[in-house]
Design an enzyme around this catalytic site. Sequence first.
Site, PDB file in Angstrom:
ATOM      1  N   GLU A  86      -4.741   7.809  -2.951  1.00 19.19           N
ATOM      2  CA  GLU A  86      -5.316   6.676  -2.396  1.00 19.19           C
ATOM      3  C   GLU A  86      -5.726   5.731  -3.359  1.00 19.19           C
ATOM      4  O   GLU A  86      -5.588   4.436  -3.229  1.00 19.19           O
ATOM      5  CB  GLU A  86      -6.372   6.902  -1.633  1.00 19.19           C
ATOM      6  N   HIS A 127       1.681   4.471  -2.843  1.00 13.39           N
ATOM      7  CA  HIS A 127       1.880   5.824  -2.582  1.00 13.39           C
ATOM      8  C   HIS A 127       3.249   6.387  -2.982  1.00 13.39           C
ATOM      9  O   HIS A 127       3.278   7.619  -3.685  1.00 13.39           O
ATOM     10  CB  HIS A 127       1.642   6.354  -1.231  1.00 13.39           C
ATOM     11  N   HIS A 155       0.901  -1.115   0.107  1.00 13.01           N
ATOM     12  CA  HIS A 155       0.069  -0.082   0.024  1.00 13.01           C
ATOM     13  C   HIS A 155       1.003   1.179  -0.194  1.00 13.01           C
ATOM     14  O   HIS A 155       0.759   2.181  -0.911  1.00 13.01           O
ATOM     15  CB  HIS A 155      -0.959   0.024   1.239  1.00 13.01           C
ATOM     16  N   GLU A 156       1.686   1.285   0.878  1.00 13.95           N
ATOM     17  CA  GLU A 156       2.650   2.721   1.043  1.00 13.95           C
ATOM     18  C   GLU A 156       3.517   2.654  -0.339  1.00 13.95           C
ATOM     19  O   GLU A 156       4.008   3.781  -0.569  1.00 13.95           O
ATOM     20  CB  GLU A 156       3.459   2.529   2.273  1.00 13.95           C
TER      21      GLU A 156
END
Lengths: 501, 501
Positions: free
Chosen positions: A296, A270, A266-267
């Site tokens: 997001e 980003h 997830h990170e």
Amino acid sequence: MSQLFEQLKPHLDKAYAYRTALVLLSWDNSTLAPKKALANTSKAVAILSGERYKALINKEVKDLLWALSTEKEQAELTAYEKAIVKNVKKNFEDLELIPPQEYQEYQLLLAKSKSAWEYAKTNNDFAAFAPVLKDIIAYTKKFASYKQKEGQPLYDVQLEDFAEGFTTEILDGFFGKLRTELVPLVQKIREKKGFISRDCLHRSYDIDTQKKMARFLSEYVGFDMDRGVIAESMHPFTTNLHNHDVRLTSFYRENGLEYALFCVIHETGHALYEQDIDDEITLTPIGGGAGMSMHESQSRLYENNFGRSKAFWKNLYSKIQAFFPEQLGDVSLDEFYGAINYSEPGLIRTAADELTYPFHIMIRYEMEKMIFENDVDVMELPKIWNQKYEEYLGVVPPTDSEGILQDMHWSGGMIGYFPSYALGSAIAAQLYHYMEKEMPLESYLEEGNLKPIQEYLKEHIHRFGESKNTQELLLETTGEAFNPDYYVEYLIKKYSALYEL
Amino acid sequence: MSQLFEQLKPHLDKAYAYRTALVLLSWDNSTLAPKKALANTSKAVAILSGERYKALINKEVKDLLWALSTEKEQAELTAYEKAIVKNVKKNFEDLELIPPQEYQEYQLLLAKSKSAWEYAKTNNDFAAFAPVLKDIIAYTKKFASYKQKEGQPLYDVQLEDFAEGFTTEILDGFFGKLRTELVPLVQKIREKKGFISRDCLHRSYDIDTQKKMARFLSEYVGFDMDRGVIAESMHPFTTNLHNHDVRLTSFYRENGLEYALFCVIHETGHALYEQDIDDEITLTPIGGGAGMSMHESQSRLYENNFGRSKAFWKNLYSKIQAFFPEQLGDVSLDEFYGAINYSEPGLIRTAADELTYPFHIMIRYEMEKMIFENDVDVMELPKIWNQKYEEYLGVVPPTDSEGILQDMHWSGGMIGYFPSYALGSAIAAQLYHYMEKEMPLESYLEEGNLKPIQEYLKEHIHRFGESKNTQELLLETTGEAFNPDYYVEYLIKKYSALYEL
């Protein structure tokens, strides 16, 4: 080259320098600073924040911005320069609408509200937080009212700050569709409890090995360690000084491998966005991403659409098994795939699975909208919260700490922020749908050939930073405006197959 | 309470805030930042440095400083406030003497000189660094000449910046004594080559275990981890944001346990100083230590006088053995004590033992003095360097990289800095001598009861920060001015016993 823009540059540079210092101080505070440092260090932070504010909010900058907004001057600017002027001017206008006295009172309120929330959460004492929350709501609504245009719903004003181009009309449609289409699916999966197990993820996983795995996984996905840092923090996040210094954190649990796996992917989603921002704008006010929902969408595209697909793990899984031969040696790819997609309604947003996640957001959306549209008694909010959890997810928080107090956002004045999380998932599905037509996406995932995927995202989305907004980027990339149908279809298809419904 | 001083405070606070940001950026650059980050980040650093400069060097501050220097105003100030005014005023006066144009040219020179030195060192190409060094020498001498008082040797002006109160007269006496008394001792030890071995320190020591040991050792010595951080960097150093956030780094070699052991004890000596600075001044311009030589005295007191004594290891050694049972299990305390005090003349200052270390400094002192007193041809410096190494230490550098190019100081304009290192050792010996009269020092070291030792240093030295200078502190603590006799006696006694001379 515009002479006026040249005059604006030193001011932009100064703002960038302060931002750099403040980002680093904040990163350091979350990842490394000793526990007794904060009281002293925060004095420096307060002063630097004040200087950062003054760097762009002053008479000289104002004159330049307005002069740069004439048609003649605009004609001399590049697209990026126009976006910078627009961005800084918008901040200026927004701030000018708020009386300085009220702005300062609000900053003072925020300075103490986080600790009030922490106290309330730790002690399961909503009443201790309620007066602070009441004030935050009052200020937020008042400030929104200053910016409100004729006929515009008040909550729409608030949404603009986090998801430019998204209105309550769009969001009502979005969440309405989720409710209609997904509540029955969640219900069916509840009835098949036990059909899938995730016990294999809850064996004992050595933390140091998890950290090595996390780094491997992040680089596998595309994170450039020559321009990045991975650290650890209580709540995972990604930040950056600029496109050559992007930092993400993860979080580890000995008995929960899914945290390390999916926090990191997830990170990294980003982080790829931040690493791909154009060099030309990375040190400017438009050097971030195009708003929260688009940001997001990138993290969720990687975490869910890629990272929880079977294609992604087809060849990668054996490499994860190699980190944990004892724990995963007897777990087949299919079992692992099931485990990472296990679905069960729960109380905690950050621990929710892909399917039930948007309901956590829907509940917050409905409550925020209600708060903005009506005069709600703050003390009634926990009851409303619990009713909604029962209605949509069939679970009731035994304490407010596990209910309305679980997230810190409201205590920081971030009302209107939550919808971005769900919008992100829907945008990810829309992008995925179009990318499948542009490239052999599934084969790339299977082969671990993630570079062309990132290149596509860089080319169409990442590099532009904040110079275009989410709706513009969506339209240009997919040929249509935001469309949540792909998201709903994706979830129904995926979960029907998983649970053989 | 002085009203004028109250007016000065916001300026001091601003300077502190910029300092905080710059210290953290520098720390981060040495310990964590990704390798491609520097080019972008240094733009922010340049801007913040400029702002830091302007925070205290401006008309408003000048007027306040001069107004605060009248007898009437001085009477209203506390001792700390007086020291702050004096400190900031001195910076102001020093800078005012330098024409801004020359100052800027010099800053530009420094901005590129470090990479010129790095290139020269990497490629053993002194000629590539020579023109830059020549310019640095010219600027340094010119700036010193602006501050020079009637009859004052030029190098004395330069020394003031790093070791206030120490003149060439004092240093000539100091180094003269070292030469006379210690050269014969070094010669005798050379003749007993093989009498002591340090092979046991060069076995294979797992780096992760060394890190755990380093942390244990630092806390054993007194480092407060609630107000501190330990990290890793190429060149060990200690820095701080304030007394509640002190950070040290260490450096590890798989086949050299002495690096971890003594880097950590050395840096902890610096760190205790910083953690002990009075709360009242930690966020002010006098919140650092009392100059380089006093700071270095604390690191060397802990590293050498304590850390290389037999008393220190008497009970501690078994705990270090427990970290490395395989490597140290068969090594007796006496062997270990010998190994950590092994002496042999070498080429590299930072790798030198306690006895030969000051000769490395003496050579630099003699060269710097010569540079300041005469018109030296820069291209002759390597030859002079090599001659001195042969004369004092009996070794000749095979390359300039291992000779005159080994240290970065000169490339940063830090001429006059080196003597502090040797002064630090001598001050440590002087302090040790007096502390032995005040407390059962050896018993404390044996028992690992280091708290009363630190308390004594805090009470007499640390807490004052920069509000007193080194000579003042020495006089107040030991009852006499700087006296190198204790240092020479200490080395002769220790090494005669070790090598049974």
